[in-house]
Design a protein around this motif. Structure first.
Motif, PDB file in Angstrom:
ATOM      1  N   UNK A 156       1.686   6.794  -8.036  1.00  0.00           N
ATOM      2  CA  UNK A 156       0.676   6.221  -8.915  1.00  0.00           C
ATOM      3  C   UNK A 156       0.604   4.715  -8.744  1.00  0.00           C
ATOM      4  N   UNK A 157       1.777   4.091  -8.650  1.00  0.00           N
ATOM      5  CA  UNK A 157       1.819   2.638  -8.472  1.00  0.00           C
ATOM      6  C   UNK A 157       1.251   2.235  -7.117  1.00  0.00           C
ATOM      7  N   UNK A 158       1.613   2.979  -6.066  1.00  0.00           N
ATOM      8  CA  UNK A 158       1.107   2.660  -4.737  1.00  0.00           C
ATOM      9  C   UNK A 158      -0.420   2.764  -4.693  1.00  0.00           C
ATOM     10  N   UNK A 159      -0.968   3.794  -5.325  1.00  0.00           N
ATOM     11  CA  UNK A 159      -2.418   3.964  -5.330  1.00  0.00           C
ATOM     12  C   UNK A 159      -3.100   2.815  -6.065  1.00  0.00           C
ATOM     13  N   UNK A 160      -2.507   2.397  -7.188  1.00  0.00           N
ATOM     14  CA  UNK A 160      -3.076   1.288  -7.958  1.00  0.00           C
ATOM     15  C   UNK A 160      -3.017  -0.012  -7.171  1.00  0.00           C
ATOM     16  N   UNK A 161      -1.848  -0.280  -6.589  1.00  0.00           N
ATOM     17  CA  UNK A 161      -1.686  -1.516  -5.820  1.00  0.00           C
ATOM     18  C   UNK A 161      -2.606  -1.515  -4.600  1.00  0.00           C
ATOM     19  N   UNK A 162      -2.735  -0.373  -3.934  1.00  0.00           N
ATOM     20  CA  UNK A 162      -3.600  -0.289  -2.757  1.00  0.00           C
ATOM     21  C   UNK A 162      -5.044  -0.590  -3.122  1.00  0.00           C
ATOM     22  N   UNK A 163      -5.492  -0.034  -4.248  1.00  0.00           N
ATOM     23  CA  UNK A 163      -6.870  -0.285  -4.680  1.00  0.00           C
ATOM     24  C   UNK A 163      -7.090  -1.764  -4.987  1.00  0.00           C
ATOM     25  N   UNK A 164      -6.128  -2.371  -5.674  1.00  0.00           N
ATOM     26  CA  UNK A 164      -6.241  -3.797  -5.982  1.00  0.00           C
ATOM     27  C   UNK A 164      -6.186  -4.639  -4.713  1.00  0.00           C
ATOM     28  N   UNK A 165      -5.296  -4.239  -3.795  1.00  0.00           N
ATOM     29  CA  UNK A 165      -5.071  -5.060  -2.601  1.00  0.00           C
ATOM     30  C   UNK A 165      -6.234  -5.016  -1.634  1.00  0.00           C
ATOM     31  N   UNK A 166      -6.915  -3.868  -1.532  1.00  0.00           N
ATOM     32  CA  UNK A 166      -8.040  -3.771  -0.598  1.00  0.00           C
ATOM     33  C   UNK A 166      -9.128  -4.773  -0.944  1.00  0.00           C
ATOM     34  N   UNK A 167      -9.269  -5.082  -2.230  1.00  0.00           N
ATOM     35  CA  UNK A 167     -10.277  -6.058  -2.647  1.00  0.00           C
ATOM     36  C   UNK A 167      -9.716  -7.471  -2.672  1.00  0.00           C
ATOM     37  N   UNK A 168      -8.452  -7.624  -2.283  1.00  0.00           N
ATOM     38  CA  UNK A 168      -7.810  -8.939  -2.352  1.00  0.00           C
ATOM     39  C   UNK A 168      -7.280  -9.395  -1.001  1.00  0.00           C
ATOM     40  N   UNK A 169      -7.863  -8.892   0.080  1.00  0.00           N
ATOM     41  CA  UNK A 169      -7.498  -9.390   1.401  1.00  0.00           C
ATOM     42  C   UNK A 169      -6.419  -8.621   2.120  1.00  0.00           C
ATOM     43  N   UNK A 170      -6.208  -7.354   1.775  1.00  0.00           N
ATOM     44  CA  UNK A 170      -5.179  -6.580   2.461  1.00  0.00           C
ATOM     45  C   UNK A 170      -5.554  -6.376   3.922  1.00  0.00           C
ATOM     46  N   UNK A 171      -4.628  -6.709   4.827  1.00  0.00           N
ATOM     47  CA  UNK A 171      -4.848  -6.528   6.262  1.00  0.00           C
ATOM     48  C   UNK A 171      -4.200  -5.245   6.772  1.00  0.00           C
ATOM     49  N   UNK A 172      -2.976  -4.987   6.360  1.00  0.00           N
ATOM     50  CA  UNK A 172      -2.267  -3.809   6.842  1.00  0.00           C
ATOM     51  C   UNK A 172      -1.081  -3.516   5.931  1.00  0.00           C
ATOM     52  N   UNK A 173      -0.554  -2.299   6.037  1.00  0.00           N
ATOM     53  CA  UNK A 173       0.590  -1.900   5.227  1.00  0.00           C
ATOM     54  C   UNK A 173       1.378  -0.822   5.950  1.00  0.00           C
TER      55      UNK A 173
END
Length: 221
Positions: free
Chosen positions: A64-81
């Protein structure tokens, strides 16, 4: 996890990029909606049918936390994980590393240390057992100048109304991108807080592999 920056200041024939080494057994994640769904299936399969209720509760919380963080990060400049999920007799070991990029506001210098101040609010270290330290680190092999770092144990608020939180070992390292008005943050986390000393050493080793590269236009004259 290599990445080439797209920027109008880079000549079309040239490239400026970033790379970081991850352990061979780790997996690079697809953080799209489909990728998250597939990852959840992999996590449940890895848990196995004989996982006890506490392990499954923790695993669901992690997902649940990973999904939330991923959603937030995609809109905040996430390049890769990338990350790992390993099962042992007494539970799971899980860790992730994300690479994010930020552009400096026009006319303002985004100091790497000050950038880290925006990652965790004061409430993330309000409870017993949480702590964060900020420092400056030298990673000359990266090609960047002095880097800012935040590390420790903090709570990530899943629900502001109920106060539900997820606790993790964290290490964030901020770099200036040589030649561009951008900053890169390497963000590492793990829910295995009982192993925080060993995990912070692992995160330090992974971040130490980071480096910026430049390919200039070839002179055909």
């Amino acid at each position: 996890m290599a990445y080439a920056f797209e920027d109008s200041l880079i000549p079309p024939e040239a490239e400026i990029g970033f790379d970081i080494g991850i352990p061979d057994t780790w997996t690079q994640y697809d953080l799209s909606a489909d990728g998250i769904a597939e990852l959840r299936g992999q996590l449940l399969q890895a848990a196995g049918a004989d996982a006890d209720a506490e392990q499954m509760s923790r695993l669901n919380e992690v997902f649940s936390t990973m999904a939330t963080i991923a959603q937030d990060s995609r809109s905040s400049g996430l390049l890769s994980a990338a990350g790992t999920l390993e099962r042992y007799e007494d539970g799971f070991f899980m860790a992730t590393v994300c690479v994010m990029s930020f552009r400096e506001p026009p006319g303002h210098e985004l100091d790497p240390i000050k950038l880290l101040d925006y990652i965790h609010p004061p409430s993330s270290t309000a409870d017993e057992g949480t702590w964060l330290r900020k420092t400056v680190v030298e990673l000359p092999e990266s090609g960047a100048d002095l880097c800012g770092r935040m590390y420790g144990v903090a709570d990530y608020k899943l629900d502001q109304a109920t106060g539900e939180a997820f606790r993790a070992v964290l290490m964030h390292t901020a770099f200036r991108v040589p030649g561009l008005d951008k900053r890169v943050v390497v963000s590492c986390s793990s829910p295995n807080v009982e192993l925080q000393d060993e995990i912070l050493q692992l995160f330090d080793a992974i971040t130490g592999t980071a480096w910026f590269w430049k390919r200039l236009p070839q002179n055909t004259g």
